[in-house]
Design a protein around this motif. Structure first.
Motif, short mmCIF file in Angstrom:
data_model
loop_
_atom_site.label_atom_id
_atom_site.label_comp_id
_atom_site.label_asym_id
_atom_site.label_seq_id
_atom_site.Cartn_x
_atom_site.Cartn_y
_atom_site.Cartn_z
N LEU A 24 0.79 -1.24 0.00
CA LEU A 24 0.00 0.00 0.00
C LEU A 24 0.83 1.29 0.00
O LEU A 24 0.45 2.24 -0.70
CB LEU A 24 -0.99 0.01 1.16
CG LEU A 24 -2.13 -1.01 1.07
CD1 LEU A 24 -3.13 -0.79 2.20
CD2 LEU A 24 -2.81 -0.98 -0.27
N PRO A 25 1.93 1.40 0.74
CA PRO A 25 2.64 2.68 0.75
C PRO A 25 3.05 3.21 -0.62
O PRO A 25 2.82 4.40 -0.89
CB PRO A 25 3.85 2.41 1.66
CG PRO A 25 3.33 1.38 2.61
CD PRO A 25 2.47 0.48 1.75
N VAL A 84 -11.00 3.63 7.14
CA VAL A 84 -11.36 2.72 6.06
C VAL A 84 -10.90 1.34 6.51
O VAL A 84 -9.70 1.10 6.68
CB VAL A 84 -10.68 3.11 4.73
CG1 VAL A 84 -10.94 2.06 3.66
CG2 VAL A 84 -11.12 4.49 4.27
N PHE A 85 -11.86 0.46 6.78
CA PHE A 85 -11.52 -0.89 7.19
C PHE A 85 -11.24 -1.75 5.97
O PHE A 85 -11.82 -1.56 4.90
CB PHE A 85 -12.67 -1.53 7.98
CG PHE A 85 -12.70 -1.13 9.42
CD1 PHE A 85 -11.76 -1.62 10.32
CD2 PHE A 85 -13.68 -0.28 9.89
CE1 PHE A 85 -11.77 -1.25 11.65
CE2 PHE A 85 -13.72 0.09 11.23
CZ PHE A 85 -12.76 -0.39 12.12
N ILE A 86 -10.32 -2.71 6.15
CA ILE A 86 -10.05 -3.73 5.14
C ILE A 86 -10.13 -5.09 5.83
O ILE A 86 -9.73 -5.21 7.00
CB ILE A 86 -8.70 -3.52 4.42
CG1 ILE A 86 -7.53 -3.46 5.42
CG2 ILE A 86 -8.74 -2.25 3.57
CD1 ILE A 86 -6.16 -3.32 4.77
N PHE A 108 -13.33 -5.45 1.07
CA PHE A 108 -12.97 -6.86 1.20
C PHE A 108 -11.70 -7.13 0.40
O PHE A 108 -11.60 -6.74 -0.77
CB PHE A 108 -14.11 -7.75 0.71
CG PHE A 108 -15.39 -7.59 1.49
CD1 PHE A 108 -15.39 -7.67 2.87
CD2 PHE A 108 -16.58 -7.36 0.83
CE1 PHE A 108 -16.57 -7.52 3.60
CE2 PHE A 108 -17.77 -7.22 1.54
CZ PHE A 108 -17.76 -7.30 2.93
N LYS A 109 -10.72 -7.81 1.03
CA LYS A 109 -9.49 -8.20 0.35
C LYS A 109 -9.79 -9.34 -0.60
O LYS A 109 -10.56 -10.23 -0.23
CB LYS A 109 -8.43 -8.65 1.36
CG LYS A 109 -7.97 -7.57 2.32
CD LYS A 109 -7.00 -8.17 3.33
CE LYS A 109 -6.60 -7.19 4.40
NZ LYS A 109 -5.75 -7.82 5.42
N PRO A 110 -9.24 -9.40 -1.78
CA PRO A 110 -8.38 -8.37 -2.36
C PRO A 110 -9.25 -7.25 -2.96
O PRO A 110 -10.25 -7.52 -3.62
CB PRO A 110 -7.64 -9.11 -3.48
CG PRO A 110 -8.59 -10.20 -3.90
CD PRO A 110 -9.37 -10.57 -2.66
N PHE A 111 -8.89 -6.02 -2.69
CA PHE A 111 -9.61 -4.87 -3.23
C PHE A 111 -8.75 -4.22 -4.30
O PHE A 111 -7.54 -4.42 -4.34
CB PHE A 111 -9.97 -3.87 -2.13
CG PHE A 111 -8.82 -3.55 -1.23
CD1 PHE A 111 -7.89 -2.59 -1.58
CD2 PHE A 111 -8.67 -4.21 -0.02
CE1 PHE A 111 -6.82 -2.30 -0.75
CE2 PHE A 111 -7.59 -3.93 0.82
CZ PHE A 111 -6.67 -2.97 0.45
N THR A 112 -9.38 -3.45 -5.16
CA THR A 112 -8.63 -2.78 -6.23
C THR A 112 -8.02 -1.48 -5.71
O THR A 112 -8.50 -0.89 -4.73
CB THR A 112 -9.54 -2.45 -7.42
OG1 THR A 112 -10.52 -1.48 -7.00
CG2 THR A 112 -10.22 -3.70 -7.96
N ASP A 113 -6.97 -1.04 -6.39
CA ASP A 113 -6.37 0.26 -6.06
C ASP A 113 -7.43 1.35 -6.17
O ASP A 113 -7.50 2.25 -5.33
CB ASP A 113 -5.22 0.58 -7.01
CG ASP A 113 -4.03 -0.35 -6.84
OD1 ASP A 113 -4.02 -1.17 -5.89
OD2 ASP A 113 -3.10 -0.26 -7.67
N THR A 114 -8.26 1.26 -7.20
CA THR A 114 -9.29 2.26 -7.43
C THR A 114 -10.27 2.32 -6.26
O THR A 114 -10.64 3.42 -5.81
CB THR A 114 -10.06 1.94 -8.74
OG1 THR A 114 -9.11 1.90 -9.80
CG2 THR A 114 -11.11 2.98 -9.03
N ALA A 115 -10.68 1.17 -5.75
CA ALA A 115 -11.62 1.14 -4.63
C ALA A 115 -11.00 1.78 -3.39
O ALA A 115 -11.66 2.55 -2.68
CB ALA A 115 -12.05 -0.29 -4.33
#
Length: 127
Positions: A24-25, A84-86, A108-115
Motif C-alpha cells: 500500500l505505501p 477505512v476498514f479492510i 474486502f481483500k483483495p480490493f482494487t487500487d481504485t476502490a
C-alpha cells in the motif's frame, strides 16, 4: 517567491499482513499521501503523531486489539480519525456493522487500487 508546499495528508495503515504493509505505501505515496505503517493496533497506539493523521486504513481482524477495538479506543481518547476498514472476511453483516459504527468504508481483500483510493478520497473529503 515560491508558494509554500502544502503538507501531504498522513494515511496510516495498520495491518498484521506484511504484504499489505509493503504494497500500500508505494500506491498511496504515488497519489500524494504521506504514509506510516504499523503491524498491530498496539504498535500504532505508541505513535506520537496520532493527532496529525488524516485517515486510517485498518485491518478488521488482528492478533491483540482488533481494528474495531482500536477504533473504539481512539474515540475514547478523543481522536476522531476517519477509518477505512479492510478485511479478508467477506461478510456483509460485518461490513454493515462497521459502517454503522462510523467507518467511512469497509473493503474486502483483495480490493482494487481504485476502490481504496475512492474510499480515501471520501474519508478525506475529496482531497
Amino acid at each position: 517567491m515560491p508558494k509554500p508546499q502544502l503538507a501531504r495528508p498522513l494515511v496510516c495503515v495498520v495491518d498484521d499482513d506484511s504484504s499489505v504493509r509493503e504494497s500500500l505505501p508505494p500506491l498511496l505515496m504515488q497519489v500524494g499521501y504521506a504514509v506510516r505503517v504499523f503491524a498491530s493496533a498496539e504498535e500504532f497506539l505508541t505513535f506520537d503523531g496520532i493527532a496529525g493523521i488524516a485517515c486510517l486504513v485498518l485491518d478488521v481482524a488482528m492478533p491483540g486489539l482488533s481494528g474495531p477495538q482500536l477504533q473504539l479506543e481512539l474515540a475514547r481518547r478523543g481522536h476522531a480519525i476517519p477509518v477505512v476498514f479492510i478485511t479478508a472476511r467477506a461478510e456483509d453483516d460485518v461490513r454493515q456493522r462497521l459502517l454503522a459504527q462510523g467507518a467511512v468504508e469497509c473493503l474486502f481483500k483483495p480490493f482494487t487500487d481504485t476502490a481504496l483510493l475512492k474510499a480515501l478520497a471520501l474519508a478525506l473529503g475529496g482531497h
